[in-house]
Design an enzyme around this catalytic site. Structure first.
Site, PDB file in Angstrom:
ATOM      1  N   HIS A  97       0.729  -1.173   0.037  1.00 17.58           N
ATOM      2  CA  HIS A  97      -0.154  -0.072   0.046  1.00 17.58           C
ATOM      3  C   HIS A  97       0.931   1.441   0.105  1.00 17.58           C
ATOM      4  O   HIS A  97       1.954   1.245   0.539  1.00 17.58           O
ATOM      5  CB  HIS A  97      -0.954  -0.185   1.404  1.00 17.58           C
ATOM      6  CG  HIS A  97      -2.034   1.259   1.305  1.00 17.58           C
ATOM      7  ND1 HIS A  97      -1.888   2.173   1.713  1.00 17.58           N
ATOM      8  CD2 HIS A  97      -3.280   1.004   0.756  1.00 17.58           C
ATOM      9  CE1 HIS A  97      -2.814   3.015   1.572  1.00 17.58           C
ATOM     10  NE2 HIS A  97      -3.818   2.031   0.762  1.00 17.58           N
ATOM     11  N   GLU A 145      -4.465   1.349  -7.845  1.00 20.38           N
ATOM     12  CA  GLU A 145      -4.830   2.905  -7.295  1.00 20.38           C
ATOM     13  C   GLU A 145      -3.878   3.843  -7.542  1.00 20.38           C
ATOM     14  O   GLU A 145      -2.844   3.888  -6.578  1.00 20.38           O
ATOM     15  CB  GLU A 145      -5.067   2.392  -5.803  1.00 20.38           C
ATOM     16  CG  GLU A 145      -5.659   3.767  -4.869  1.00 20.38           C
ATOM     17  CD  GLU A 145      -5.992   3.348  -3.430  1.00 20.38           C
ATOM     18  OE1 GLU A 145      -7.384   3.487  -3.315  1.00 20.38           O
ATOM     19  OE2 GLU A 145      -5.396   2.498  -2.783  1.00 20.38           O
TER      20      GLU A 145
END
Length: 234
Positions: A97, A145
């Site tokens: 992430h 993302e």
């Protein structure tokens, strides 16, 4: 329950916004929705210290860890041991992430360890090229993302969503594609799934809503509506 991630799927990722009783309330609602819509998967990503409590309070969601390190039991002060999160009840994990990036070597080691443990991997990719590389590495889910859109309320443009979907599926059709940048409303969820994503998710759009429970419910219902309208079979 199995930890197979079905599609469509929805990930509620409260990061560090929620913990303890507040988190349990939302996790229990997610569990109710997972029971109501057994054809989809709902994952709830929780802080390490809440994994066990959330697992004990639910039956239908896939409890997901925010990160893990590809280490073996032994030395590793301050690291996240895969065996530990598995024992606590996590059956999926986020890796790479933007808030917890990994080197390529560390990512490969964590993915290898997760596979050996039976923990599903949701691996984040910041670009189409990175998504391709992670697809070759064999992730279970790739979260496409762009870092600059996280938490902005601005979603990825349609061409980015479609191009990353196509790029990943061209390498491995079994990899699930998650598009979640800037998701803040049920309408965003609906649009993203209609574009062809296998799943999506949300953080602040739920935690900062006037009624987080209602927003979570609306988003899951939008997910199911869009998927059914696509006419796609699992």
């Amino acid at each position: 329950m199995t930890n197979r991630i079905k599609y469509p799927f929805f990930v509620f990722n409260p990061k560090s916004y929620l913990y303890g009783e507040e988190l349990l309330i939302l996790a229990k609602r997610a569990d109710e929705l997972a029971l109501k819509y057994p054809e989809c998967s709902i994952l709830v990503t929780v802080p390490y210290t809440d994994i066990s409590a959330v697992k004990d309070a639910t039956k239908n969601i896939i409890v997901t860890a925010q990160h893990m390190d590809g280490i073996e039991p032994g030395r590793g002060m301050g690291h996240v041991l895969p065996e530990s999160i598995y024992h606590a009840g996590a059956r999926a994990v986020f890796l790479n992430h933007a808030e917890k990036p990994l080197t390529l070597a560390a990512l490969a080691q964590s993915m290898k360890k997760a596979k050996a443990m039976g923990i599903k991997t949701i691996v984040c990719a910041d670009s189409i090229d990175e998504a391709r590389a992670i697809a070759v590495m064999g992730a279970d889910v790739i979260l496409c993302e762009p870092t600059e859109l996280i938490g902005t309320g601005k979603t990825s443009d349609d061409s980015y969503v479609q191009q990353t979907n196509q790029a990943i599926k061209a390498i491995d059709k079994t990899i699930l594609v998650m598009q979640a940048a800037g998701i803040s409303t049920a309408a965003d969820v609906y649009h993203t799934i209609k574009l062809g994503a296998d799943g999506t998710g949300c953080t602040s759009g739920i935690t900062n809503a006037d009624s987080p429970i209602d927003m979570l419910t609306d988003m899951v219902e939008a997910l199911m509506k869009a998927f059914k309208e696509r006419g796609q079979k699992k």
